[in-house]
Write an enzyme that holds these catalytic residues in place. Structure first.
Site, PDB file in Angstrom:
ATOM      1  CE  LYS A 164       8.597 -25.754  53.715  1.00 57.95           C
ATOM      2  NZ  LYS A 164       7.759 -26.069  54.868  1.00 57.95           N
ATOM      3  CD  GLU A 275      -4.410 -36.088  44.224  1.00 59.51           C
ATOM      4  OE1 GLU A 275      -3.278 -36.593  44.232  1.00 59.51           O
ATOM      5  OE2 GLU A 275      -4.614 -34.901  44.479  1.00 59.51           O
ATOM      6  CG  HIS A 297      -0.897 -34.053  43.109  1.00 57.49           C
ATOM      7  ND1 HIS A 297      -1.311 -34.726  44.231  1.00 57.49           N
ATOM      8  CD2 HIS A 297       0.111 -33.225  43.513  1.00 57.49           C
ATOM      9  CE1 HIS A 297      -0.571 -34.333  45.271  1.00 57.49           C
ATOM     10  NE2 HIS A 297       0.291 -33.421  44.851  1.00 57.49           N
TER      11      HIS A 297
HETATM   12  N1  NAI Z   1       0.384 -29.762  44.583  1.00 57.38           N
HETATM   13  C1  NAI Z   1       1.597 -30.131  44.856  1.00 57.38           C
HETATM   14  O1  NAI Z   1       2.219 -30.844  44.087  1.00 57.38           O
HETATM   15  C2  NAI Z   1       2.251 -29.668  46.104  1.00 57.38           C
HETATM   16  C3  NAI Z   1       1.508 -29.424  47.209  1.00 57.38           C
HETATM   17  N2  NAI Z   1       2.092 -29.012  48.375  1.00 57.38           N
HETATM   18  C4  NAI Z   1       1.234 -28.766  49.514  1.00 57.38           C
HETATM   19  O2  NAI Z   1       1.253 -27.382  49.814  1.00 57.38           O
HETATM   20  C5  NAI Z   1       0.878 -27.197  51.164  1.00 57.38           C
HETATM   21  C6  NAI Z   1       1.784 -26.168  51.809  1.00 57.38           C
HETATM   22  O3  NAI Z   1       3.117 -26.618  51.847  1.00 57.38           O
HETATM   23  P1  NAI Z   1       4.228 -25.731  52.591  1.00 57.38           P
HETATM   24  O4  NAI Z   1       4.061 -24.312  52.254  1.00 57.38           O
HETATM   25  O5  NAI Z   1       5.502 -26.383  52.334  1.00 57.38           O
HETATM   26  O6  NAI Z   1       3.818 -25.957  54.112  1.00 57.38           O
HETATM   27  P2  NAI Z   1       4.237 -25.068  55.336  1.00 57.38           P
HETATM   28  O7  NAI Z   1       4.149 -25.957  56.512  1.00 57.38           O
HETATM   29  O8  NAI Z   1       5.500 -24.333  55.072  1.00 57.38           O
HETATM   30  O9  NAI Z   1       3.074 -23.992  55.439  1.00 57.38           O
HETATM   31  C7  NAI Z   1       1.773 -24.291  55.822  1.00 57.38           C
HETATM   32  C8  NAI Z   1       1.208 -23.077  56.539  1.00 57.38           C
HETATM   33  O10 NAI Z   1      -0.166 -23.328  56.808  1.00 57.38           O
HETATM   34  C9  NAI Z   1      -0.469 -22.717  58.050  1.00 57.38           C
HETATM   35  N3  NAI Z   1      -1.695 -23.253  58.594  1.00 57.38           N
HETATM   36  C10 NAI Z   1      -1.902 -24.451  59.189  1.00 57.38           C
HETATM   37  N4  NAI Z   1      -3.193 -24.564  59.552  1.00 57.38           N
HETATM   38  C11 NAI Z   1      -3.810 -23.407  59.173  1.00 57.38           C
HETATM   39  C12 NAI Z   1      -5.132 -22.938  59.262  1.00 57.38           C
HETATM   40  N5  NAI Z   1      -6.104 -23.674  59.829  1.00 57.38           N
HETATM   41  N6  NAI Z   1      -5.412 -21.726  58.775  1.00 57.38           N
HETATM   42  C13 NAI Z   1      -4.452 -20.974  58.222  1.00 57.38           C
HETATM   43  N7  NAI Z   1      -3.173 -21.371  58.105  1.00 57.38           N
HETATM   44  C14 NAI Z   1      -2.864 -22.573  58.573  1.00 57.38           C
HETATM   45  C15 NAI Z   1       0.761 -22.994  58.872  1.00 57.38           C
HETATM   46  O11 NAI Z   1       0.853 -22.126  59.964  1.00 57.38           O
HETATM   47  C16 NAI Z   1       1.877 -22.818  57.876  1.00 57.38           C
HETATM   48  O12 NAI Z   1       2.396 -21.499  57.926  1.00 57.38           O
HETATM   49  C17 NAI Z   1       0.910 -28.577  51.797  1.00 57.38           C
HETATM   50  O13 NAI Z   1      -0.412 -29.058  51.867  1.00 57.38           O
HETATM   51  C18 NAI Z   1       1.679 -29.398  50.798  1.00 57.38           C
HETATM   52  O14 NAI Z   1       1.387 -30.733  50.872  1.00 57.38           O
HETATM   53  C19 NAI Z   1       3.436 -28.782  48.466  1.00 57.38           C
HETATM   54  C20 NAI Z   1       4.230 -29.033  47.384  1.00 57.38           C
HETATM   55  C21 NAI Z   1       3.708 -29.518  46.122  1.00 57.38           C
HETATM   56  O1  HPV Z   2       5.141 -32.413  47.897  1.00 54.53           O
HETATM   57  C1  HPV Z   2       3.911 -32.440  47.945  1.00 54.53           C
HETATM   58  O2  HPV Z   2       3.239 -32.186  48.952  1.00 54.53           O
HETATM   59  C2  HPV Z   2       3.178 -32.789  46.750  1.00 54.53           C
HETATM   60  O3  HPV Z   2       1.985 -32.721  46.772  1.00 54.53           O
HETATM   61  C3  HPV Z   2       3.901 -33.321  45.593  1.00 54.53           C
HETATM   62  O4  HPV Z   2       3.339 -34.564  45.306  1.00 54.53           O
HETATM   63  P1  HPV Z   2       4.033 -35.569  44.271  1.00 54.53           P
HETATM   64  O5  HPV Z   2       5.376 -35.890  44.816  1.00 54.53           O
HETATM   65  O6  HPV Z   2       4.110 -34.852  42.977  1.00 54.53           O
HETATM   66  O7  HPV Z   2       3.156 -36.775  44.221  1.00 54.53           O
END
Ligand code: NAI
Ligand code: HPV
Length: 605
Positions: A164, A275, A297
């Site tokens: 996503k 963190e 973060h």
């Molecule tokens: N920094 C922040 O505040 C935020 C961080 N995130 C993080 O972003 C990341 C992605 O979130 P989404 O897109 O919602 O997840 P998602 O589940 O929609 O997408 C993850 C993708 O990674 C792929 N994947 C899994 N293992 C893999 C590998 N070894 N090699 C290549 N592709 C692989 C999956 O097939 C999937 O398509 C998560 O780690 C989530 O925690 C999400 C929201 C906020």
């Molecule tokens: O939704 C996620 O995976 C995030 O990393 C967001 O983290 P937070 O809710 O800002 O602590």
């Protein structure tokens, strides 16, 4: 309402449920909960503080800071749900929660755009050295020649993990004129093509081609340390790296060394292994590096995203606390409300059938005896039901409830399979569309015990050896006895009925206390039982008599008189009496023996 959730942890009190929120969660969602729950926002709790108070709470809502460990979940004796106001659930011990039957929900969509926009912010900041330029300017410097950046237009953005967030980044980066490639073995190729992303077959191609590499996989065992020194060494020295996914997917020490050696040009990092990072560790040194733009973060930290995730998870917590199903359970199957409405009366039926089985066929109150293999067949319209998880869970709950206290066992759709396995109960589910329609109802379920292949009496014996033949006879008696332990039920007008018990066809509503007598199929038996019960002060509320199943001709062993214990043989019948109070064991025993009464069991359903 899923039965399992209605009685979760057996705390069926009517007090308002308590919800603990140890992190900053937007008030928009909390307002949804406040009407029906006590909402306690308690920021700044230490792990020990949290452990000491979690026992009071029905729900816990966290973001990424709170570590929801196995000991914390175990201490949450009343916990029914852990809600993650965001995407990543790597801070929640999902296995422990599943085992305990605690539903974990998240908000899979609410902050996706925020995370993707933050990635673009770090992409641009890294490309144009915004971090260093800003820090220099604030320190009173006016440095221009040293801070020449690169344009992203025409550069290749390589995306690891095209889920996503990855796709949303791709669409935005496409708008900036970047070439897009991605590696993700599970990505949807049509969505990739629509976003002009070229899927490459190996990760190595991603490393070789990337001008910018951005990581968007979840943090799981297979992605931990996925980009280390070896992978970094395959990249162009001009390449820049972005991580808005999780700290630890990129090895922080390896990245620091590559930046120091000049084999990687820069990095934009939002997430860290620890963190906040510990002073002096690799993450802290990365943050301090001049070619790194770092944020604490902040990927999901926008007003809009926080509103979204808060409303999303709080409404799911509300559903669970009021016995409904959540939208995005991470450790439970998704069941559509319409589907659940259809299954609901069968949930009651299955729980009753399980409980009836244990009390009638295995009444020694010995949980060990339940180590049995069952065939569970859904017949008629149930055979095309999307999911049978709630039915499976209800059966496990029913089987165990007579022998295991409700308080010590919280069985629901989350943990039923695990609990059954742990207790040695194997249930093979199958579907059959046979003949149900002709019988006046559209669906039925049959539970049939099968001699456990793990049992010693199931083993093969050699013919001609008298001892072995003795064993063989006993073994086949046992097999027959177990295989006659059959219960069929159906639902009519939302009421569950039992239509077969052992070898007897019947029709009774499994409800309240019932005395089930196996007797010679001859007149006068009801009078005998009625008289004895009357003397013991027990009134009969309902009665049904069950003859042996007409088409059950598998009775060779039965004629030999070797099968008893409620399964029946020719010339016998079953009498099922609904009574107004429990029948003492002494009274029950006194019924057996005389006057053609062979067995009697008391069940409470
Ligand atoms: N920094 C922040 O505040 C935020 C961080 N995130 C993080 O972003 C990341 C992605 O979130 P989404 O897109 O919602 O997840 P998602 O589940 O929609 O997408 C993850 C993708 O990674 C792929 N994947 C899994 N293992 C893999 C590998 N070894 N090699 C290549 N592709 C692989 C999956 O097939 C999937 O398509 C998560 O780690 C989530 O925690 C999400 C929201 C906020
Ligand atoms: O939704 C996620 O995976 C995030 O990393 C967001 O983290 P937070 O809710 O800002 O602590």
């Amino acid at each position: 309402m899923p039965q399992s959730q209605a009685t979760a942890h057996g705390n069926g009190n009517t007090a308002r449920p308590k919800v603990l929120i140890p992190e900053k969660v937007s008030p928009d969602g909390l307002r949804l909960l406040q009407a029906s729950s006590e909402v306690h926002e308690r920021k700044g709790l230490s792990p020990d503080d949290l452990l000491s108070i979690i026992g009071d709470y029905d729900a816990l809502i966290v973001r990424s800071e709170t570590k929801v460990t196995a000991p914390l979940l175990a201490a949450g004796k009343k916990l029914r749900v852990v809600a993650r106001a965001g995407v990543g659930v790597d801070n929640v011990d999902l296995n422990a929660a599943t085992k305990l039957g605690i539903i974990v929900v998240n908000s899979p969509q609410g902050n996706i755009n925020a995370a993707a926009e933050h990635t673009i912010a770090l992409l641009m900041a890294t490309a144009r050295k915004v971090g260093e330029a800003c820090a220099g300017l604030k320190a009173g410097k006016w440095e221009r020649s040293k801070l020449v950046g690169i344009e992203v237009k025409g550069k290749t953005l390589a995306i690891l993990g095209l889920g996503k967030v990855g796709l949303t980044v791709a669409r935005a980066a496409g708008g900036l004129g970047m070439n897009l490639i991605a590696y993700d073995p599970y990505a949807n190729p049509a969505l990739a093509a629509a976003a002009n992303v070229e899927m490459v077959p190996t990760m190595d191609e991603v490393f070789a081609q990337a001008d910018f590499l951005t990581v968007h996989t979840p943090m799981i065992a297979s992605t931990k340390g996925m980009i280390g020194a070896a992978e970094l060494s395959k990249m162009k020295p001009t390449a820049q790296i972005l991580n808005v996914a999780r700290g630890g997917i990129i090895d922080e020490t390896a990245l620091l060394e590559a930046l120091e050696a000049g084999t990687i040009a820069g990095a934009g990092i939002d997430v860290f292994t620890a963190e906040p990072p510990v002073a002096g560790d690799a993450a802290s040194r990365l943050i301090a590096h001049p070619n790194v733009v770092a944020t604490p973060h902040l990927g999901a930290s926008t007003v809009e995203a926080q509103e979204n995730v808060s409303i999303d998870v709080c409404s799911q917590v509300l559903s669970i606390l009021s016995g409904q199903l959540p939208r995005s359970a991470v450790n439970a199957p998704i069941i559509l409300p319409e589907e659940y409405r259809t299954l609901r009366p069968f949930v009651t039926l299955l729980e009753k059938m399980g409980s009836l089985y244990t009390q009638h066929f295995s009444p020694s109150n010995n949980a060990q005896q339940l180590r049995t293999t069952f065939d569970l067949t859904y017949e008629g319209s149930l055979a095309s039901s999307g999911t049978t998880k709630p039915l499976f869970a209800a059966l496990v709950k029913g089987l165990l409830s007579p022998v295991v206290s409700a308080e010590s066992l919280n069985i629901n759709i989350v943990n039923a399979e695990l609990v059954a396995k742990e207790r040695g109960i194997l249930i093979n589910e199958s579907r059959s569309r046979d003949k149900v329609d002709q019988e006046g109802y559209s669906a039925s379920v049959t539970l049939k015990a099968r001699l456990d292949p793990r049992s010693p009496s199931a083993s093969r014996v050699v013919r001609g050896d008298p001892f072995a033949e003795g064993v063989a006879l006993r073994s086949s008696e046992r097999r027959k006895k177990v295989e006659n332990q059959v219960i069929t039920g159906f639902v009519s007008n939302n009421t569950p009925y039992i239509s077969r018990l052992g070898r007897f066809s019947t029709s009774f509503v499994p409800e309240g206390t019932m005395l089930i007598c196996l007797n010679d199929d001859a007149p006068g038996k009801i009078g005998v039982v009625g008289g004895r019960l009357g003397k013991a002060g027990v009134n009969i509320r309902s009665m049904s008599v069950a003859p042996i199943e007409a088409n059950d001709n598998d009775d060779v062993l039965l004629k030999e008189g070797s099968v008893v214990d409620g399964e029946g043989r020719e010339g016998e019948a079953l009498m099922i009496l609904g009574v107004d109070r429990t029948v003492d064991d002494e009274v029950r025993k006194s019924l057996i023996g005389d006057d053609g009464l062979i067995e009697a069991s008391v069940v409470t359903l």
